[in-house]
Design a protein around this motif. Structure first.
Motif, mmCIF file in Angstrom:
data_model
loop_
_atom_site.group_PDB
_atom_site.id
_atom_site.type_symbol
_atom_site.label_atom_id
_atom_site.label_comp_id
_atom_site.label_asym_id
_atom_site.label_seq_id
_atom_site.Cartn_x
_atom_site.Cartn_y
_atom_site.Cartn_z
ATOM 1 N N ASP A 1 0.741 -1.423 -0.085
ATOM 2 C CA ASP A 1 -0.004 0.015 0.202
ATOM 3 C C ASP A 1 0.810 1.097 -0.218
ATOM 4 O O ASP A 1 0.460 2.421 -0.385
ATOM 5 C CB ASP A 1 -1.123 0.011 1.155
ATOM 6 N N LEU A 2 2.004 1.159 0.273
ATOM 7 C CA LEU A 2 3.073 2.184 0.368
ATOM 8 C C LEU A 2 4.240 2.023 -0.566
ATOM 9 O O LEU A 2 5.394 1.437 0.144
ATOM 10 C CB LEU A 2 3.542 2.616 1.743
ATOM 11 N N PRO A 3 4.244 1.876 -2.008
ATOM 12 C CA PRO A 3 5.558 1.408 -2.452
ATOM 13 C C PRO A 3 6.592 2.375 -2.506
ATOM 14 O O PRO A 3 6.296 3.526 -2.236
ATOM 15 C CB PRO A 3 4.766 1.307 -3.983
ATOM 16 N N LEU A 4 7.553 1.836 -2.555
ATOM 17 C CA LEU A 4 9.034 2.758 -2.787
ATOM 18 C C LEU A 4 8.973 3.664 -3.756
ATOM 19 O O LEU A 4 8.734 3.092 -4.960
ATOM 20 C CB LEU A 4 10.044 1.901 -2.640
ATOM 21 N N PRO A 5 9.472 4.872 -3.973
ATOM 22 C CA PRO A 5 9.534 5.640 -5.011
ATOM 23 C C PRO A 5 10.462 5.172 -6.165
ATOM 24 O O PRO A 5 11.404 4.621 -5.711
ATOM 25 C CB PRO A 5 10.058 6.979 -4.485
ATOM 26 N N ARG A 6 10.256 5.910 -7.157
ATOM 27 C CA ARG A 6 11.185 5.514 -8.589
ATOM 28 C C ARG A 6 12.032 6.832 -8.836
ATOM 29 O O ARG A 6 11.327 7.718 -9.336
ATOM 30 C CB ARG A 6 10.698 4.952 -9.883
ATOM 31 N N TRP A 7 13.182 6.892 -8.697
ATOM 32 C CA TRP A 7 13.934 7.901 -8.784
ATOM 33 C C TRP A 7 14.702 8.078 -10.415
ATOM 34 O O TRP A 7 14.776 6.957 -10.890
ATOM 35 C CB TRP A 7 15.306 8.209 -7.953
ATOM 36 N N PRO A 8 14.468 8.948 -11.219
ATOM 37 C CA PRO A 8 15.048 8.794 -12.437
ATOM 38 C C PRO A 8 16.490 8.558 -12.540
ATOM 39 O O PRO A 8 17.258 9.121 -11.639
ATOM 40 C CB PRO A 8 14.995 10.426 -13.019
ATOM 41 N N ARG A 9 16.883 7.656 -13.509
ATOM 42 C CA ARG A 9 18.474 7.411 -13.861
ATOM 43 C C ARG A 9 19.063 8.444 -14.390
ATOM 44 O O ARG A 9 18.678 9.408 -15.140
ATOM 45 C CB ARG A 9 18.489 6.149 -14.520
ATOM 46 N N ARG A 10 20.386 8.428 -14.495
ATOM 47 C CA ARG A 10 21.450 9.399 -15.110
ATOM 48 C C ARG A 10 21.007 9.669 -16.619
ATOM 49 O O ARG A 10 21.027 10.752 -17.230
ATOM 50 C CB ARG A 10 22.814 9.199 -15.030
ATOM 51 N N ASP A 11 20.602 8.299 -17.174
ATOM 52 C CA ASP A 11 20.280 8.386 -18.813
ATOM 53 C C ASP A 11 18.845 8.967 -19.004
ATOM 54 O O ASP A 11 18.253 8.944 -20.286
ATOM 55 C CB ASP A 11 20.450 6.936 -19.119
ATOM 56 N N GLY A 12 18.382 9.403 -17.756
ATOM 57 C CA GLY A 12 17.097 9.893 -18.336
ATOM 58 C C GLY A 12 15.765 9.132 -17.981
ATOM 59 O O GLY A 12 14.446 9.589 -18.031
ATOM 60 N N GLY A 13 16.057 7.808 -18.054
ATOM 61 C CA GLY A 13 14.937 6.589 -17.688
ATOM 62 C C GLY A 13 14.560 6.552 -16.535
ATOM 63 O O GLY A 13 15.100 7.448 -15.379
ATOM 64 N N CYS A 14 13.467 5.606 -15.914
ATOM 65 C CA CYS A 14 13.136 5.564 -14.691
ATOM 66 C C CYS A 14 13.042 3.852 -14.526
ATOM 67 O O CYS A 14 12.472 3.320 -15.330
ATOM 68 C CB CYS A 14 11.750 6.283 -14.472
ATOM 69 N N PRO A 15 13.487 3.346 -13.442
ATOM 70 C CA PRO A 15 13.325 1.915 -13.132
ATOM 71 C C PRO A 15 11.566 1.651 -13.255
ATOM 72 O O PRO A 15 10.960 2.472 -12.889
ATOM 73 C CB PRO A 15 13.934 1.665 -11.585
ATOM 74 N N ASP A 16 11.533 0.461 -13.548
ATOM 75 C CA ASP A 16 9.913 -0.141 -13.361
ATOM 76 C C ASP A 16 9.664 -0.383 -12.018
ATOM 77 O O ASP A 16 10.663 -0.475 -11.008
ATOM 78 C CB ASP A 16 9.935 -1.416 -14.287
ATOM 79 N N GLY A 17 8.423 -0.473 -11.841
ATOM 80 C CA GLY A 17 8.021 -0.914 -10.554
ATOM 81 C C GLY A 17 6.431 0.019 -10.393
ATOM 82 O O GLY A 17 6.085 0.779 -10.909
ATOM 83 N N PRO A 18 6.090 -0.339 -9.108
ATOM 84 C CA PRO A 18 4.666 0.382 -8.759
ATOM 85 C C PRO A 18 4.612 1.506 -8.203
ATOM 86 O O PRO A 18 3.576 2.401 -8.067
ATOM 87 C CB PRO A 18 3.941 -0.920 -7.875
#
Length: 288
Positions: free
Chosen positions: A200-217
Motif C-alpha cells: 500500500d506504500l510502494p517505494l519511489p522510483r528516482w530517475p536514472r542518469r540516462d533520463g529513464g526510470c526503473p520499473d515498479g509500482p
C-alpha cells in the motif's frame, strides 16, 4: 584524441560513434542518434576494430552485442569523453573569467554540513566565492564529471564515485519515512523486508542518469519535497538517511531500518584538478 600506443591513436570522434552503437546495440538507431548515415558509421566501427586489433561487437542479421573487449572500451570511452567535455567546459569558464568554485550537492542532503562548510571556508585566508548548485538525486555526480561543477558532495552507495578523488566526511544510518499514524510508526525498528512488503506504500522510483526510470509500482519522483508530500498523502514510503528527518513536517513518522546500508557522505573532485581553491575547500570539509 586518446593514445592507444605509439602507432595507434583513437580519435574522440570514433569513441563517440562507438558509444552510440554500444548503447543502442543497433546501427540504424545509433546512426539516427548521431545524425549520420549508417554505412559510414559501420565503416568507422570496423576501422576502430582494425586499429585496436580486437572485435568490439558481435554482429548477426538480427542483433548486435558487445564482446568483453567492447564492454571494457564502452566503460573507458565514457570516462574519456566525460573528461574531454569537462576540460572544454572548464576552459570556457576560465576564458570567461568565471571566478570561484562551483559546488554541486543534492537538494536537502547534508544541509547542516554545507552551511558549516561554507561559513568555515569563507573565513579562510584566500577564500574565493563558492557557487552552490542544488541538484536532484544523482545529478551532482554528472555535473562534476562533465565540468559544470568543480567539487561535489556525494552519498555512497547512491552515487558512484569511481574515477573521482574523495574524502569521507561522515556515515549515518537510514530510516523509513511513513505517513503519520501508520501501523509500523510505533515500532522501535523495521527491516528492509518489511518495508518492501508494504504494497500500500510502494517505494519511489528516482530517475536514472540516462533520463529513464526503473520499473515498479511506486510513483516517479524528482525531489524530496515531492516525495515527502506523497508520503504524507499515504501514496508512498521511502528509506532515506536519518539526517533528512530535519526536513520533515507534521504528517510523517520515521522508524530506523538497521539492515539498510549505511550512507556515507563524501566530498569529491576530479583527480586531475589542480585548483588551489578546491584543495582548500576539501581541506576545510575534512577538518569539519
Amino acid at each position: 584524441m586518446v593514445s592507444g600506443g605509439y602507432d595507434h591513436v583513437v580519435e574522440t570522434r570514433e569513441l563517440k560513434y562507438f558509444v552510440a552503437v554500444a548503447e543502442e546495440l543497433h546501427f540504424g538507431r545509433a546512426a539516427q542518434r548521431l545524425a549520420m548515415a549508417q554505412p559510414p558509421l559501420s565503416r568507422a566501427i570496423q576501422q576502430l576494430e582494425r586499429r585496436l586489433g580486437v572485435v568490439l561487437l558481435h554482429r548477426t542479421a538480427r542483433a548486435v552485442a558487445l564482446t568483453e573487449a567492447g564492454s571494457v572500451l564502452l566503460r573507458e570511452a565514457r570516462a574519456a569523453l566525460d573528461a574531454v567535455e569537462a576540460a572544454e567546459r572548464r576552459t570556457r569558464r576560465a576564458a570567461a573569467g568565471s571566478p570561484g568554485v562551483v559546488l554541486a550537492t543534492k537538494a536537502g542532503a547534508a544541509g547542516e554540513l554545507l552551511s558549516r562548510l561554507l561559513d568555515a571556508y569563507a573565513a579562510e585566508p584566500g577564500a574565493v566565492a563558492v557557487e552552490v548548485l542544488l541538484c536532484g538525486p544523482g545529478e551532482q555526480e554528472g555535473l562534476l564529471r562533465d565540468g559544470r561543477a568543480d567539487v561535489a558532495l556525494l552519498q555512497r552507495p547512491f552515487d558512484t564515485t569511481a574515477g573521482l578523488d574523495t574524502e569521507e566526511l561522515y556515515t549515518e544510518q537510514q530510516v523509513v519515512v511513513l505517513p503519520a499514524g501508520h501501523p509500523l510508526a510505533d515500532r522501535p525498528h523495521v527491516s528492509m523486508a518489511e518495508v518492501t512488503a508494504l504494497t500500500d506504500l510502494p517505494l519511489p522510483r528516482w530517475p536514472r542518469r540516462d533520463g529513464g526510470c526503473p520499473d515498479g509500482p511506486g510513483p516517479q519522483v524528482r525531489d524530496h519535497t515531492q516525495l515527502f508530500q506523497l508520503i504524507a498523502l499515504g501514496r508512498a514510503c521511502a528509506v532515506v538517511p536519518e539526517s533528512l528527518r530535519a526536513h520533515l513536517r507534521d504528517g510523517h513518522a520515521t522508524v530506523p531500518v538497521p539492515d539498510a546500508p549505511a550512507v556515507t557522505t563524501v566530498i569529491a573532485w576530479p583527480p586531475h584538478s589542480r585548483s588551489r581553491a578546491v584543495a582548500d575547500l576539501v581541506r576545510t570539509a575534512t577538518r569539519l
